[in-house]
Scaffold this active site. Structure first.
Site, PDB file in Angstrom:
ATOM      1  CG  ASP A 156      -1.760   1.207   1.357  1.00  0.00           C
ATOM      2  OD1 ASP A 156      -1.466   2.210   0.667  1.00  0.00           O
ATOM      3  OD2 ASP A 156      -2.731   1.166   2.138  1.00  0.00           O
TER       4      ASP A 156
ATOM      5  CD  GLU B  64      -4.531  13.126 -29.041  1.00  0.00           C
ATOM      6  OE1 GLU B  64      -4.392  11.974 -28.635  1.00  0.00           O
ATOM      7  OE2 GLU B  64      -4.746  14.099 -28.303  1.00  0.00           O
TER       8      GLU B  64
ATOM      9  CG  HIS C 234       2.986  15.227 -26.024  1.00  0.00           C
ATOM     10  ND1 HIS C 234       3.905  14.650 -25.178  1.00  0.00           N
ATOM     11  CD2 HIS C 234       1.808  14.623 -25.733  1.00  0.00           C
ATOM     12  CE1 HIS C 234       3.291  13.734 -24.420  1.00  0.00           C
ATOM     13  NE2 HIS C 234       2.023  13.711 -24.730  1.00  0.00           N
TER      14      HIS C 234
ATOM     15  CE  LYS D  56      -1.443   8.512 -33.366  1.00  0.00           C
ATOM     16  NZ  LYS D  56      -1.648   9.273 -32.143  1.00  0.00           N
TER      17      LYS D  56
HETATM   18  C1  BG6 Z   1      -0.806  11.561 -23.937  1.00  0.00           C
HETATM   19  C2  BG6 Z   1      -2.070  12.332 -23.646  1.00  0.00           C
HETATM   20  O1  BG6 Z   1       0.294  12.173 -23.310  1.00  0.00           O
HETATM   21  O2  BG6 Z   1      -0.571  11.546 -25.347  1.00  0.00           O
HETATM   22  C3  BG6 Z   1      -3.245  11.726 -24.374  1.00  0.00           C
HETATM   23  O3  BG6 Z   1      -2.327  12.321 -22.248  1.00  0.00           O
HETATM   24  C4  BG6 Z   1      -2.936  11.636 -25.858  1.00  0.00           C
HETATM   25  O4  BG6 Z   1      -4.423  12.490 -24.161  1.00  0.00           O
HETATM   26  C5  BG6 Z   1      -1.598  10.920 -26.101  1.00  0.00           C
HETATM   27  O5  BG6 Z   1      -4.001  10.943 -26.500  1.00  0.00           O
HETATM   28  C6  BG6 Z   1      -1.200  10.994 -27.570  1.00  0.00           C
HETATM   29  O6  BG6 Z   1      -0.047  10.212 -27.769  1.00  0.00           O
HETATM   30  P1  BG6 Z   1       0.290   9.620 -29.214  1.00  0.00           P
HETATM   31  O7  BG6 Z   1       1.630   8.983 -29.055  1.00  0.00           O
HETATM   32  O8  BG6 Z   1      -0.810   8.657 -29.538  1.00  0.00           O
HETATM   33  O9  BG6 Z   1       0.290  10.775 -30.166  1.00  0.00           O
END
Ligand code: BG6
Length: 489
Positions: A92, A215, A239, A344
């Site tokens: 825990d 996305e 990112h 995407k």
């Molecule tokens: C994550 C986010 O860091 O990255 C998500 O929290 C997002 O919301 C994801 O969908 C996207 O990652 P990738 O590699 O699929 O572009």
């Protein structure tokens, strides 16, 4: 044995081994590394969770989880090797005395202890204290943590401070999985190994740069987390800003972690603040309504499971970003990212300046400018748009837009392209901090993002809606067309 696997073996301790992050990303990545024989043979994986079962039951749960999340059939031979690495301990995480059990298993002499915090950040302090108190750590030990590292500068500092009481900065590995993506790393090669780009990478030749992270997915059952976070904090703070720093940084003196971190921090520090005075001109917030993606009807954000219908959190954001330094003076960066977009697509488009005079008016009233398009995902590759003469013996020279297209899959047929997580997990086990974030970078990014968030809070305006399956609200187009430019289609 592959020569790349001659690193010291690890005791990789996964806190939250049966949680979402571990099952969806971490274990899948480890399995793929196993399949490629990239994990040191003596490395062990120690799962920590609240699960009451035995070691065998834990391994069986991992087996099922891999079958669920791996997009391919489980290779039985790999699984045999992989599963033999596992041990399970029930702890825990809020009970500091329970960490003592780690002393029965951790072998700090012949293995490096790599602690992977795959749990919610509010548990990080407990884990650090528990580890310190039970005395299993030594100067070789590391910790790996994931975003969200806070939701603003203040909370991020609090997390970093509590981790710093136990792990030095050198021992702290902060993951942004985009930094493990092959094409993000390739930016270093493209920019700093090719003179045609190196000499043209500035305000003299570049008109503007676009970064799109679109996305297709929606909230994926994470409504509560996402609603407190929003796309600015979930995607842009980390990112997109990371991609931006790789595109915009000055040449580092070498590939050492410190050299790269230094250059990235300079870019973040040069971002022109977005404040209450300019936020309406420089940003657009969007929220998806129901719509169709690839022929399938999907609900709007406010109709997702668990949704609070009063929410004003953004699922899309577009920004004009200016970098106040010598190289990028007058070169805007347009950034956009959203959930439930058409498909995407993550790409960087470098738009070069138009030529001063057009001698090919018969083909183009205005000569289209050259573009360098870097496809980060899917279909990783690099494309250059140029103008060519259409072959023929007509007396007039007729031009056509054409492209030089380098697909990674076609060009590097014999190289396997791994995902970001695989690369980063491997680097964390090997002790290479280059692709991880420094505390200063994260805090600098939060400082800039907090100012936007504060300005939005002051405006108190609802996000603009866009139907799922589109490229975002119309206002995002206006943000760029206002500057006589257009998003790359
Ligand atoms: C994550 C986010 O860091 O990255 C998500 O929290 C997002 O919301 C994801 O969908 C996207 O990652 P990738 O590699 O699929 O572009």
């Amino acid at each position: 044995m592959n020569e790349e696997t001659t690193f010291k073996p690890c005791d990789l301790v996964i806190f939250g081994a049966l949680g979402d992050l571990s099952r969806r990303k971490l274990l899948i990545s480890l399995y793929r590394l196993e399949m490629a024989s990239l994990i040191e043979p003596d490395t062990r994986i120690i799962g920590i969770d609240r699960f009451e079962g035995s070691n065998e039951e834990f391994v069986e749960t991992i087996h099922k989880s891999l079958q669920e999340f791996l997009n391919e059939k489980l290779d039985e031979q790999t699984w045999l090797q992989f599963s033999a690495r596992f041990s399970y301990l029930k702890i825990d995480l809020t009970q500091l005395d329970e960490y003592q059990i780690l002393n029965t298993i951790i072998d700090g002499k012949s293995r490096v202890m790599v602690n992977y915090f795959a749990v919610a950040p509010f548990l990080f302090t407990n884990i650090c204290q528990g580890l310190a108190q039970c005395g299993v750590l030594n100067e070789e030990s590391r910790m790996v943590m994931e975003k969200p590292i806070g939701h603003d500068l203040k909370s991020s500092k609090a997390i970093n401070d509590s981790v710093a009481e136990v792990f030095t900065e050198k021992q702290s590995y902060r993951i942004d999985h985009y930094l493990g993506k092959e094409t993000v790393l390739n930016l270093l090669a493209l920019r700093f190994a090719n003179s045609i780009f190196t000499t043209n990478w500035n305000h003299n030749t570049i008109d503007h740069i676009q970064i799109t992270v679109a996305e297709e997915v929606g909230i994926e059952g994470r409504w509560e987390y996402f609603d407190k976070t929003g796309q600015l904090r979930d995607m842009l703070q980390n990112h997109l800003l990371q991609i931006l720093t790789f595109v915009a940084m000055e040449p580092p003196v070498n590939l050492e972690a410190q050299s790269i971190h230094n250059e990235k921090i300079k870019v973040l520090a040069a971002l022109r603040p977005i404040t209450i005075e300019n936020v309406e001109r420089k940003t657009v917030r969007g929220l998806y309504t129901s719509g169709e993606i690839k022929g399938i009807q999907v609900p709007g954000y406010l109709e997702e499971e668990g949704a609070n219908t009063e929410s004003t959190t953004e699922s899309f954001v577009a920004l004009r970003v200016d970098i106040d330094n010598w190289r990028w003076a007058g070169v805007p960066f347009y950034l956009r990212t959203g959930k439930r977009m058409t498909y995407k697509r993550t790409e960087i488009v470098v738009n070069f300046k138009q030529l001063p005079h057009n001698i090919f008016k018969e083909s183009f009233a205005e000569l289209p400018s050259n573009k360098l398009i870097i496809h980060l995902q899917p279909n990783e590759g690099v494309e250059i748009q140029i103008l060519n003469k259409i072959p023929g013996i007509d007396e007039n020279i007729k031009l056509q837009k054409t492209k030089l297209d380098l697909s990674f899959f076609d060009t590097f047929k014999n190289s396997k392209i791994f995902g970001g997580y695989e690369k980063l997990v491997l680097e964390a086990m090997r002790g290479n901090p280059t692709l991880f974030l420094s505390r200063e970078e994260i805090e600098q990014a939060w400082t800039w993002v907090d100012s936007i968030q504060d300005a939005w809070a002051h405006l108190d305006a609802a996000p603009k809606s866009y139907p799922a399956g589109t490229w975002g609200p119309a206002d995002a187009d206006e943000l760029i067309t206002r500057d006589q430019r257009a998003w790359e289609e």
